[in-house]
Design a protein around this motif. Sequence first.
Motif, PDB file in Angstrom:
ATOM      1  N   SER A 183      -7.644 -11.864   9.524  1.00 47.57           N
ATOM      2  CA  SER A 183      -6.300 -11.426  10.019  1.00 47.57           C
ATOM      3  C   SER A 183      -5.321 -11.535   8.352  1.00 47.57           C
ATOM      4  O   SER A 183      -5.591 -11.670   7.514  1.00 47.57           O
ATOM      5  N   ARG A 184      -4.038 -10.543   8.881  1.00 46.58           N
ATOM      6  CA  ARG A 184      -3.223 -10.246   7.751  1.00 46.58           C
ATOM      7  C   ARG A 184      -2.655 -11.620   7.313  1.00 46.58           C
ATOM      8  O   ARG A 184      -2.362 -12.002   6.200  1.00 46.58           O
ATOM      9  N   ASP A 185      -2.470 -12.788   8.227  1.00 49.43           N
ATOM     10  CA  ASP A 185      -2.174 -13.990   7.880  1.00 49.43           C
ATOM     11  C   ASP A 185      -2.870 -14.692   6.680  1.00 49.43           C
ATOM     12  O   ASP A 185      -2.579 -15.171   5.671  1.00 49.43           O
ATOM     13  N   THR A 186      -4.280 -14.488   6.878  1.00 43.71           N
ATOM     14  CA  THR A 186      -5.152 -15.255   6.193  1.00 43.71           C
ATOM     15  C   THR A 186      -5.222 -14.315   4.887  1.00 43.71           C
ATOM     16  O   THR A 186      -5.127 -15.067   3.635  1.00 43.71           O
ATOM     17  N   LEU A 187      -5.207 -13.064   4.759  1.00 46.22           N
ATOM     18  CA  LEU A 187      -5.097 -12.326   3.603  1.00 46.22           C
ATOM     19  C   LEU A 187      -3.941 -12.519   2.843  1.00 46.22           C
ATOM     20  O   LEU A 187      -4.005 -12.520   1.530  1.00 46.22           O
ATOM     21  N   THR A 188      -2.910 -12.561   3.548  1.00 48.27           N
ATOM     22  CA  THR A 188      -1.654 -12.654   2.609  1.00 48.27           C
ATOM     23  C   THR A 188      -1.538 -13.910   2.131  1.00 48.27           C
ATOM     24  O   THR A 188      -0.991 -13.924   0.814  1.00 48.27           O
ATOM     25  N   LEU A 189      -1.803 -14.965   2.698  1.00 48.74           N
ATOM     26  CA  LEU A 189      -1.798 -16.607   2.303  1.00 48.74           C
ATOM     27  C   LEU A 189      -2.748 -16.549   0.966  1.00 48.74           C
ATOM     28  O   LEU A 189      -2.404 -16.954  -0.199  1.00 48.74           O
ATOM     29  N   ALA A 190      -3.954 -15.999   1.169  1.00 47.38           N
ATOM     30  CA  ALA A 190      -4.977 -15.940   0.017  1.00 47.38           C
ATOM     31  C   ALA A 190      -4.762 -15.132  -1.299  1.00 47.38           C
ATOM     32  O   ALA A 190      -4.790 -15.715  -2.302  1.00 47.38           O
ATOM     33  N   VAL A 191      -4.101 -14.184  -0.898  1.00 48.59           N
ATOM     34  CA  VAL A 191      -3.859 -13.063  -2.003  1.00 48.59           C
ATOM     35  C   VAL A 191      -2.394 -13.368  -2.709  1.00 48.59           C
ATOM     36  O   VAL A 191      -2.250 -13.231  -3.874  1.00 48.59           O
ATOM     37  N   ARG A 192      -1.251 -13.550  -1.828  1.00 49.74           N
ATOM     38  CA  ARG A 192       0.024 -13.770  -2.352  1.00 49.74           C
ATOM     39  C   ARG A 192       0.356 -15.144  -2.375  1.00 49.74           C
ATOM     40  O   ARG A 192       1.629 -15.407  -3.141  1.00 49.74           O
TER      41      ARG A 192
END
Length: 246
Positions: A183-192
């Motif tokens: 999800s975008r939630d997972t990716l945003t938290l991990a990358v940013r």
Amino acid sequence: MTPTPRLFIVEDDDKLRQLLSSYFREQDFDVQAFDQGETAIAAILSEQPDIVMLDLMLPDIDGLTICRQIRPHFSGKVLMLTASDDDFDHVAALEIGADDFVTKPIKPRVLLARLRALIRRTDTQTQTAEHSPSIALNTLVYGSLTLNKSRKRCALAEKHIPLSDSEFDLLWLLAESADKVLSRDTLTLAVRGIEYDGLDRTVDNKVVSLRKKLGDNPSSPCRIITVRGKGYLFVPDAWHDFQDNV
């Protein structure tokens, strides 16, 4: 004791430059500020700060050009400041090596959160590299695509593909979870390092940049695909027989 992060601010607006310099010194950053791009380039390359906050529009040389010139010789993070809402500027910044961007008008607390997220990501990457038990654990291979995490190196059909740190981190995360929708939630938290607010398009823009660099048709992608309403999925089998498409 955590070392004081060194921040270079490259901004020609006197009032904004002074405001940002004062604010980040209060937040325990070691700050140097520049109003000219050419002067900043020499200082960045010689002093290698932790983070460069770089305005897109400068009087002598634009921020994209500066980023392009320093990136091959600068190992720190680059955060772009832009007054433009144009996705083209955002994608261009990410493609040439920027790690993040913030659109003006700037909210200092948001900017601080972005910088701290970049610092956390750097610290995590350093710790992972130092304690990694095996190089093999840091390598993923899917057909013609090879990713080496410890070196942050991406190769496609044996050709090196230059990626920014944040682009590589996103690609690695997707590839490590091949055939699984993230999800975008997972990716945003991990990358940013921050939670997805429903509006932030950083991950979307990075995926666009990755598709372009990796030859995945943006109008009909088959290697990193969008799953509507859910997120993104890395397709492992789609990287085979890639040679003819490079």
